[in-house]
Enzyme design. Structure first.
Site, PDB file in Angstrom:
ATOM      1  N   SER A 107       0.791  -1.277   0.034  1.00  0.00           N
ATOM      2  CA  SER A 107      -0.034  -0.009  -0.074  1.00  0.00           C
ATOM      3  C   SER A 107       0.885   1.113   0.098  1.00  0.00           C
ATOM      4  CB  SER A 107      -0.887   0.093   1.137  1.00  0.00           C
ATOM      5  OG  SER A 107      -1.754   1.330   1.604  1.00  0.00           O
ATOM      6  N   TYR A 130      -2.194   5.426  -4.307  1.00  0.00           N
ATOM      7  CA  TYR A 130      -3.386   6.478  -4.032  1.00  0.00           C
ATOM      8  C   TYR A 130      -2.890   7.592  -4.709  1.00  0.00           C
ATOM      9  CZ  TYR A 130      -5.920   3.827  -0.368  1.00  0.00           C
ATOM     10  OH  TYR A 130      -6.670   3.051   0.184  1.00  0.00           O
ATOM     11  N   THR A 156      -5.782   2.580  -7.058  1.00  0.00           N
ATOM     12  CA  THR A 156      -7.096   2.564  -6.128  1.00  0.00           C
ATOM     13  C   THR A 156      -7.935   3.621  -6.470  1.00  0.00           C
ATOM     14  OG1 THR A 156      -6.084   1.191  -4.335  1.00  0.00           O
ATOM     15  CG2 THR A 156      -8.050   2.417  -3.788  1.00  0.00           C
ATOM     16  N   LYS A 252      -8.436  -0.720  -9.167  1.00  0.00           N
ATOM     17  CA  LYS A 252      -9.032  -1.329  -7.989  1.00  0.00           C
ATOM     18  C   LYS A 252     -10.148  -0.735  -7.496  1.00  0.00           C
ATOM     19  CE  LYS A 252      -7.790  -2.952  -3.163  1.00  0.00           C
ATOM     20  NZ  LYS A 252      -8.362  -1.970  -2.370  1.00  0.00           N
ATOM     21  N   HIS A 276     -13.445  -2.065  -1.298  1.00  0.00           N
ATOM     22  CA  HIS A 276     -12.501  -1.677  -0.026  1.00  0.00           C
ATOM     23  C   HIS A 276     -12.892  -2.312   1.108  1.00  0.00           C
ATOM     24  CE1 HIS A 276      -9.410   1.633  -0.384  1.00  0.00           C
ATOM     25  NE2 HIS A 276      -9.335   1.381   1.127  1.00  0.00           N
TER      26      HIS A 276
HETATM   27  C1  LIG Z   1      -6.954  -2.320   7.480  1.00  0.00           C
HETATM   28  C2  LIG Z   1      -7.083  -2.173   6.041  1.00  0.00           C
HETATM   29  C3  LIG Z   1      -6.432  -1.079   5.352  1.00  0.00           C
HETATM   30  C4  LIG Z   1      -6.434  -1.085   3.916  1.00  0.00           C
HETATM   31  N1  LIG Z   1      -5.833  -0.236   3.196  1.00  0.00           N
HETATM   32  C5  LIG Z   1      -5.887  -0.117   1.967  1.00  0.00           C
HETATM   33  C6  LIG Z   1      -4.998   0.563   1.321  1.00  0.00           C
HETATM   34  O1  LIG Z   1      -3.895   1.107   1.847  1.00  0.00           O
HETATM   35  N2  LIG Z   1      -5.091   0.602  -0.058  1.00  0.00           N
HETATM   36  C7  LIG Z   1      -5.958   0.252  -0.811  1.00  0.00           C
HETATM   37  O2  LIG Z   1      -5.999   0.230  -1.927  1.00  0.00           O
HETATM   38  N3  LIG Z   1      -6.834  -0.902  -0.046  1.00  0.00           N
HETATM   39  C8  LIG Z   1      -6.964  -0.761   1.399  1.00  0.00           C
HETATM   40  N4  LIG Z   1      -7.726  -1.805   1.803  1.00  0.00           N
HETATM   41  C9  LIG Z   1      -8.564  -2.602   1.039  1.00  0.00           C
HETATM   42  C10 LIG Z   1      -7.890  -3.991   0.666  1.00  0.00           C
HETATM   43  O3  LIG Z   1      -7.131  -3.705  -0.187  1.00  0.00           O
HETATM   44  C11 LIG Z   1      -9.050  -4.772   0.176  1.00  0.00           C
HETATM   45  O4  LIG Z   1      -9.921  -4.112  -0.877  1.00  0.00           O
HETATM   46  C12 LIG Z   1      -9.923  -5.444   1.278  1.00  0.00           C
HETATM   47  O5  LIG Z   1      -9.336  -5.590   2.554  1.00  0.00           O
HETATM   48  C13 LIG Z   1     -10.723  -6.584   1.087  1.00  0.00           C
HETATM   49  O6  LIG Z   1     -11.252  -7.077   1.933  1.00  0.00           O
HETATM   50  P1  LIG Z   1     -11.404  -8.009   2.981  1.00  0.00           P
HETATM   51  O7  LIG Z   1     -10.345  -7.419   4.061  1.00  0.00           O
HETATM   52  O8  LIG Z   1     -12.712  -8.572   3.392  1.00  0.00           O
HETATM   53  O9  LIG Z   1     -10.429  -9.273   2.263  1.00  0.00           O
HETATM   54  C14 LIG Z   1      -7.648  -2.053   3.459  1.00  0.00           C
HETATM   55  C15 LIG Z   1      -8.160  -2.863   4.031  1.00  0.00           C
HETATM   56  C16 LIG Z   1      -7.968  -3.209   5.278  1.00  0.00           C
HETATM   57  C17 LIG Z   1      -8.828  -4.023   5.855  1.00  0.00           C
END
Ligand SMILES: Cc1cc2nc3c(=O)[nH]c(=O)nc-3n(C[C@H](O)[C@H](O)[C@H](O)COP(=O)(O)O)c2cc1C
Length: 387
Positions: A107, A130, A156, A252, A276
């Protein structure tokens, strides 16, 4: 050492070991958390079609995502602040992914920097971008990802502004945590986490701190996103970023058939059907529910991946059978990391792999490529009739 047989076991240990602020950060959805909940409950509505007397020897979960070989089509999703869930969390998770043979996505909002992860791993990883108002900074980030030989850029699209997660505001989420009476009280019960964290390479946002000026509070995710993220991002800007990168691009955060078609038209190598993890638009449909409609809309014009709600190999199989070529886990690997560091991420991947393999066998399939809608029992109204 407890016997770990599923992702829920890792989650229980994770909850005990990691400071509440970071557990809550991962285990939240936005506002009412409806979408967060439905991401998992909608997977449960789909059932599997058991087949018998099918030779199940010589099974294989290997396949490809954007042309890269994977031991199973399950990548680690980009997760901000992973290095707060466990010391050097991004480095450890990346190495676990590399050893397992699945992609790791770093990330923008990571604790370990692009360079930290590149120095700790041998195979190329993917970098998630981002988009920021400061275009020079974005260009420098893209260049750093090129220099680190990242093999895909994941842009994203669903976080130009931050969805509100109540607990993060109440907990005063920051990296490193600010020492208020309640965080200190909680940290005092998390000794192992704290001792490991003292030896960590970093405790701040590694891709940001030291690389940009003029942020009012570099430790606050909320402050950073509100001040720096680019709310004017549109398809034209996406196209420019794709050209600037020049390599493989994954878009994404697609949840709508029209957006999926647009992404395909721009020539993305893949899209990720994602909300997300239920952290942005509360009230949006779950990813698995919109997947069939998106598959119908884009056909073979772009590779389709999915995340949000995957907690098992059965979930992976359902997404693949509905047409996805790849999947991602976010929380499922974070639970493992917080529970047991690198070994915990490996454990999470092993659990999912075993579940996928066994489920495939009992559905009468030997290869992930053979999976199709025929392996599933999908409620007639699963897509819903939404006006
Ligand atoms: C704690 C956390 C932080 C996240 N940070 C980002 C991020 O920095 N960039 C991003 O594109 N998605 C981020 N996401 C979304 C994840 O990439 C992903 O889409 C999501 O976790 C998928 O769902 P799941 O946790 O049910 O597997 C984050 C998700 C979580 C749970």
């Amino acid at each position: 050492m407890p016997v770990i047989t599923n992702i829920a076991d890792l989650k229980r240990i994770y909850e005990r070991r990691v400071p509440r602020m970071f557990y809550d950060y991962a285990e939240s959805g936005s506002w009412t958390e409806q979408t967060f909940r439905e991401n998992t409950s909608d997977f449960d509505q789909i059932r599997l079609r058991q087949r018998v007397a099918v030779d199940m020897t010589g099974r294989n979960t290997a396949s490809q995502m954007i042309g890269q070989d994977v031991a199973m089509p399950v990548a680690l999703a980009p997760v901000g602040l992973t290095g707060m869930q466990h010391a050097d969390g991004e480095m450890k998770a990346a190495r676990a992914a590399e050893e397992f043979g699945v992609p790791f996505t770093l990330s923008t909002m990571s604790i370990n920097s692009i360079e930290d992860v590149a120095g700790y791993t041998n195979k190329p990883f993917w970098f998630q971008l981002y988009t920021m108002k400061d275009t020079d900074y974005v260009s420098r980030l893209i260049q750093r990802a090129k220099d680190a030989k990242c093999s895909a850029l994941v842009i994203t699209l669903d976080l130009q502004i931050l969805g509100q997660r109540h607990k993060d505001l109440k907990n005063g989420l920051s990296a490193p945590p600010k020492l208020t009476p309640s965080t200190v009280a909680n940290l005092m019960t998390k000794w192992t986490w704290g001792l490991q964290m003292l030896r960590a390479h970093r405790r701040e946002f590694g891709n940001i701190v030291g690389h940009v000026d003029g942020i009012s509070d570099a430790s606050s995710l909320g402050a950073w996103t509100a001040e720096q993220f680019d709310p004017s991002l549109d398809w034209g800007k996406v196209e420019k970023l794709m050209n600037e990168w020049g390599g493989k691009v994954i878009l994404k955060g697609i949840l709508d058939a029209e957006d999926a078609k647009m992404a395909a038209k721009l020539g993305a190598d893949a899209i990720i059907v994602s909300n997300h993890g239920g952290r942005q638009l509360d009230g949006a449909l779950s990813s698995i529910r919109v997947l069939p409609e998106i598959m119908d809309a884009v056909g073979d014009s772009v590779e389709v991946h999915l995340d949000s709600g995957i907690r098992s190999g059965q979930d992976v199989l359902k997404a693949l059978a509905l047409g996805a070529k790849g999947t991602y886990v976010g929380r499922a690997f974070v639970y493992g990391l917080g529970a047991m560091g690198q070994a915990g991420v490996t454990k999470a991947l092993e659990v999912i792999h075993k579940e996928l393999d066994t489920t495939m066998a009992l559905c009468g399939e030997k290869n992930v490529a053979g999976l199709s809608r025929d392996n599933l029992l999908v409620p007639a109204d699963f897509g819903g009739r939404w006006a």
